[in-house]
Design a protein around this motif. Structure first.
Motif, PDB file in Angstrom:
ATOM      1  N   ASP A 173       0.897  -1.382  -0.082  1.00  0.00           N
ATOM      2  CA  ASP A 173      -0.093  -0.162  -0.001  1.00  0.00           C
ATOM      3  C   ASP A 173       0.846   1.275   0.010  1.00  0.00           C
ATOM      4  OD1 ASP A 173      -1.924   1.997   0.274  1.00  0.00           O
ATOM      5  OD2 ASP A 173      -2.344   1.454   2.384  1.00  0.00           O
ATOM      6  N   SER A 175      -0.679   4.381  -0.511  1.00  0.00           N
ATOM      7  CA  SER A 175      -1.712   5.340  -0.379  1.00  0.00           C
ATOM      8  C   SER A 175      -1.380   6.330   0.834  1.00  0.00           C
ATOM      9  CB  SER A 175      -2.987   4.903  -0.221  1.00  0.00           C
ATOM     10  OG  SER A 175      -3.404   4.202   1.015  1.00  0.00           O
ATOM     11  N   ALA A 180      -6.194   2.968   1.738  1.00  0.00           N
ATOM     12  CA  ALA A 180      -6.493   1.887   1.140  1.00  0.00           C
ATOM     13  C   ALA A 180      -6.508   0.863   1.852  1.00  0.00           C
ATOM     14  CB  ALA A 180      -5.428   1.971  -0.224  1.00  0.00           C
TER      15      ALA A 180
END
Length: 241
Positions: A173, A175, A180
């Motif tokens: 991830d 983000s 996310a």
């Protein structure tokens, strides 16, 4: 492996100071050398813990420190859950909160990535499975789960799978603030809730009642493991109460 919360189900055991020192010392080296003997030797050197004592505390070397890192994360998560006011939350939101707290208890993403790779190896896969189960058990214990039947096992088995998928998702991830991952946690819990609803419908179905009734009778003798020593088996079977 015995349950680490056997003496006090609500509190994890205190971390040994020397193991803590070795763990703090090895983390900067794990990014380059993994959870290896090279990193373990560097931890001994940097921590000041005598080599003989370090080997006595961690017979498997860096592997034992990888386990200690996992246990430290579980302990931090349980402290956060105990300090939080969860009274107004739905139960599925409490589980989501616990999973987020466990992710936020990870101090070093690369160290976890290396540990995930380590415990995926065939020689250490059983240890990895135990750690997944231990985290799931820690979450349910911290949330006050009082189940004493087959649900004790199914809750932990299901949450172990959810936690494993969350870890893998989080490792990839990128983000902002892991948004996310938080959304992924919500989706996974929604999936679990749909399964629980399907089970409830099956139990209430007239057509399936003979099957589900027989299965319930068969599983009525399954109980959660005792929290008091000795605990040589993961559970026990007794006549229906």
């Amino acid at each position: 492996m015995t349950n680490p919360y056997i003496d006090d189900p609500k509190s994890p055991p205190a971390e040994d100071p020397q193991i803590g020192a070795l763990l703090d010392a090895i983390l900067p080296h794990v990014a380059f050398d993994g959870w290896s003997d090279t990193a373990f030797q560097a931890a001994i050197r940097d921590s000041g813990v005598p080599g003989a004592e370090a080997r006595a505390l961690c017979p498997r070397g860096a592997i034992d420190l990888a386990v200690a890192q996992h246990d430290r994360g579980d302990a931090k998560m349980m402290a956060v859950i105990r300090a939080a006011d969860l009274g107004e939350m739905r139960y599925r939101d409490r589980v989501a909160f616990a999973l987020r707290a466990r992710i936020e208890a990870i101090p070093d993403q690369e160290a976890l990535r290396r540990a995930t790779t380590l415990f995926a190896l065939p020689t250490h896969a059983a240890e990895g499975a135990r750690l997944l189960w231990r985290t799931a058990d820690s979450i349910w214990t911290a949330l006050g789960d009082a189940s004493d039947d087959v649900n004790w096992y199914t809750k932990r088995a299901t949450l172990s799978g959810v936690w494993a998928s969350v870890v893998l998702y989080w490792l990839g991830d990128d983000s902002l603030d892991h948004q996310a991952t938080w959304s992924f946690i919500d989706r996974r819990i929604d999936d679990v809730m749909r399964i629980e609803k399907a089970k409830a419908h099956a139990n209430n179905s007239v057509l399936l009642k003979p099957v589900t009734g027989a299965l319930s009778f068969l599983l009525s003798g399954v109980h959660a493991p005792s929290r008091k020593p000795p605990m040589d088996l993961p559970g026990h079977w007794s006549p229906r109460r």
